[in-house]
Design an enzyme around this catalytic site. Structure first.
Site, PDB file in Angstrom:
ATOM      1  N   THR A  43      58.761  25.732  24.164  1.00  0.00           N
ATOM      2  CA  THR A  43      58.096  25.317  25.399  1.00  0.00           C
ATOM      3  C   THR A  43      58.217  23.818  25.605  1.00  0.00           C
ATOM      4  O   THR A  43      58.559  23.341  26.694  1.00  0.00           O
ATOM      5  CB  THR A  43      56.605  25.706  25.351  1.00  0.00           C
ATOM      6  OG1 THR A  43      56.491  27.096  25.089  1.00  0.00           O
ATOM      7  CG2 THR A  43      55.921  25.386  26.663  1.00  0.00           C
ATOM      8  N   THR A  44      57.957  23.051  24.533  1.00  0.00           N
ATOM      9  CA  THR A  44      58.014  21.596  24.605  1.00  0.00           C
ATOM     10  C   THR A  44      59.429  21.111  24.880  1.00  0.00           C
ATOM     11  O   THR A  44      59.630  20.040  25.456  1.00  0.00           O
ATOM     12  CB  THR A  44      57.478  20.973  23.298  1.00  0.00           C
ATOM     13  OG1 THR A  44      56.226  21.580  22.979  1.00  0.00           O
ATOM     14  CG2 THR A  44      57.282  19.473  23.424  1.00  0.00           C
ATOM     15  N   TYR A 106      55.791  37.246  32.096  1.00  0.00           N
ATOM     16  CA  TYR A 106      55.876  37.759  33.468  1.00  0.00           C
ATOM     17  C   TYR A 106      55.889  39.280  33.545  1.00  0.00           C
ATOM     18  O   TYR A 106      55.141  39.859  34.309  1.00  0.00           O
ATOM     19  CB  TYR A 106      57.087  37.193  34.231  1.00  0.00           C
ATOM     20  CG  TYR A 106      57.065  37.597  35.697  1.00  0.00           C
ATOM     21  CD1 TYR A 106      56.179  36.987  36.587  1.00  0.00           C
ATOM     22  CD2 TYR A 106      57.875  38.616  36.181  1.00  0.00           C
ATOM     23  CE1 TYR A 106      56.115  37.374  37.908  1.00  0.00           C
ATOM     24  CE2 TYR A 106      57.810  39.020  37.509  1.00  0.00           C
ATOM     25  CZ  TYR A 106      56.937  38.391  38.364  1.00  0.00           C
ATOM     26  OH  TYR A 106      56.870  38.794  39.665  1.00  0.00           O
ATOM     27  N   TYR A 132      55.798  34.368  18.476  1.00  0.00           N
ATOM     28  CA  TYR A 132      55.091  33.288  19.175  1.00  0.00           C
ATOM     29  C   TYR A 132      54.175  33.911  20.215  1.00  0.00           C
ATOM     30  O   TYR A 132      54.638  34.487  21.198  1.00  0.00           O
ATOM     31  CB  TYR A 132      56.105  32.342  19.815  1.00  0.00           C
ATOM     32  CG  TYR A 132      55.531  31.155  20.561  1.00  0.00           C
ATOM     33  CD1 TYR A 132      54.194  30.784  20.449  1.00  0.00           C
ATOM     34  CD2 TYR A 132      56.345  30.387  21.380  1.00  0.00           C
ATOM     35  CE1 TYR A 132      53.676  29.690  21.121  1.00  0.00           C
ATOM     36  CE2 TYR A 132      55.849  29.278  22.060  1.00  0.00           C
ATOM     37  CZ  TYR A 132      54.524  28.942  21.933  1.00  0.00           C
ATOM     38  OH  TYR A 132      54.017  27.861  22.620  1.00  0.00           O
ATOM     39  N   ARG A 137      50.342  31.190  28.651  1.00  0.00           N
ATOM     40  CA  ARG A 137      51.606  30.987  29.364  1.00  0.00           C
ATOM     41  C   ARG A 137      52.290  32.303  29.726  1.00  0.00           C
ATOM     42  O   ARG A 137      53.049  32.347  30.685  1.00  0.00           O
ATOM     43  CB  ARG A 137      52.570  30.146  28.514  1.00  0.00           C
ATOM     44  CG  ARG A 137      52.292  28.653  28.553  1.00  0.00           C
ATOM     45  CD  ARG A 137      53.437  27.892  27.918  1.00  0.00           C
ATOM     46  NE  ARG A 137      53.196  26.456  27.912  1.00  0.00           N
ATOM     47  CZ  ARG A 137      53.696  25.607  28.793  1.00  0.00           C
ATOM     48  NH1 ARG A 137      54.467  26.029  29.779  1.00  0.00           N
ATOM     49  NH2 ARG A 137      53.435  24.316  28.707  1.00  0.00           N
ATOM     50  N   LYS A 160      53.608  31.955  15.237  1.00  0.00           N
ATOM     51  CA  LYS A 160      52.963  30.798  15.844  1.00  0.00           C
ATOM     52  C   LYS A 160      51.863  31.355  16.740  1.00  0.00           C
ATOM     53  O   LYS A 160      52.137  31.974  17.760  1.00  0.00           O
ATOM     54  CB  LYS A 160      53.957  29.969  16.648  1.00  0.00           C
ATOM     55  CG  LYS A 160      53.313  28.768  17.351  1.00  0.00           C
ATOM     56  CD  LYS A 160      54.309  27.997  18.204  1.00  0.00           C
ATOM     57  CE  LYS A 160      53.609  26.828  18.899  1.00  0.00           C
ATOM     58  NZ  LYS A 160      54.535  26.094  19.799  1.00  0.00           N
ATOM     59  N   ILE A 202      53.187  24.423  14.392  1.00  0.00           N
ATOM     60  CA  ILE A 202      54.326  24.009  15.212  1.00  0.00           C
ATOM     61  C   ILE A 202      53.723  23.127  16.287  1.00  0.00           C
ATOM     62  O   ILE A 202      52.990  23.594  17.152  1.00  0.00           O
ATOM     63  CB  ILE A 202      55.092  25.212  15.783  1.00  0.00           C
ATOM     64  CG1 ILE A 202      55.712  26.010  14.622  1.00  0.00           C
ATOM     65  CG2 ILE A 202      56.188  24.745  16.736  1.00  0.00           C
ATOM     66  CD1 ILE A 202      56.497  27.238  15.042  1.00  0.00           C
TER      67      ILE A 202
END
Length: 290
Positions: A43-44, A106, A132, A137, A160, A202
């Site tokens: 994501t980052t 989604y 993850y 999100r 994560k 993380i």
């Protein structure tokens, strides 16, 4: 297998393209400062707006620069199982040590759909996989019972956990035991999640203070609880500041202020609102970063 402070590294851009030279410099700096692993294309790392070619190149470059000095866990998740398989196979070919796979976003799969998604990736790509979970999100929360089912698959080695719930983290550890390594997905919950059995994080904050994040995790792992708590409170203002707006907007802004990158983003992400930027400046000054 993967423990400690693992940086969710940013992807620097310059004039619309991946800035490979700056990315290599960031990786070298992270390793020199004691970061325990590099996680590109998460994501980052703005994986959502990287082309497949860029995504693959960022992973290849990270593996090349790290050169086995620390593990590289490549972000290879997708809301398409076939695409996740293709990205994970590439990561394996590129020499990554593992892959980080976000729950499909989604399309909001059921718990059974999540299980089948990860099982399919594990069967198709022979690489250690880190699940993850970040429902804020993705719109779906992978429950501890589903994680426990997945932990029976040999190549699924970690998670994560970014639900924001220490109770959920505790339930995962209780159900999975040593079969799965729990890593915090929220920097501010690194210490609480380690208290219930987590083995690290993380982290976004390590982009700015790699040595301090590594020290926090190491201190707790060595039983130095008071030292870990001191570092937690020292870093807490940054934990909050890096989420004044959507990640990675603040961390890129901060790295730009530190002179480490051009803080370029890709739409639909955009520069910080001035009010939040001013607040970020104050936190960075207090931390001695600018």
């Amino acid at each position: 297998m993967f423990t400690g402070s693992l940086v969710a590294i940013v992807t620097p851009f310059r004039k619309g393209k991946v800035d490979e030279r700056t990315l290599a410099e960031l990786i070298e700096w992270q390793i020199a400062k004691g970061t325990n692993g590099i996680v590109p294309c998460g994501t980052t790392g703005e994986s959502a707006t990287l082309s497949h070619e860029e995504h693959n190149r960022v992973i290849e470059l990270t593996v090349e620069v790290a050169n086995r000095r620390v593990p590289v866990i490549a972000g290879t998740g997708s809301n398409s199982t076939d695409e996740a398989i293709a990205l994970t196979k590439h990561a394996k070919q590129a020499g990554a040590d593992g892959a980080l796979l976000i729950t499909p976003y989604y399309n909001k799969p059921t718990q059974e759909g999540l299980y089948r998604h990860y099982k399919a990736v594990a069967e198709a790509a022979d690489l250690p996989l880190v699940l993850y979970n970040i429902p804020g999100r993705t719109g779906v929360n992978m429950l501890p019972a589903t994680v426990a089912r997945l932990s029976a698959i040999k190549t699924i080695v970690g998670i994560k956990e970014g639900s924001g719930s220490v109770q959920q983290a505790s339930d995962i550890v209780q159900l999975c035991g040593d079969r799965l390594t729990l890593l915090a997905g929220d920097d501010s919950l690194t210490l609480p999640m380690m208290a219930v059995g987590g083995k690290g994080v993380i982290t976004v904050t390590a982009n700015l203070l790699p040595a301090e994040m590594a020290a926090l995790v190491k201190a707790f792992a060595q039983g130095k609880v008071e030292e870990a708590r001191r570092l937690h409170f020292q870093l807490s203002p940054l934990f909050a500041a890096l989420f004044y707006e959507t990640n990675p907007i603040p961390v890129k802004e901060a790295l730009g202020m530190m002179g480490k990158i051009d803080p370029e983003l890709r739409l639909p992400l955009c520069p910080m609102a001035q009010e939040n930027r001013d607040k970020l400046v104050r936190v960075l000054k207090d931390a001695g970063l600018i």
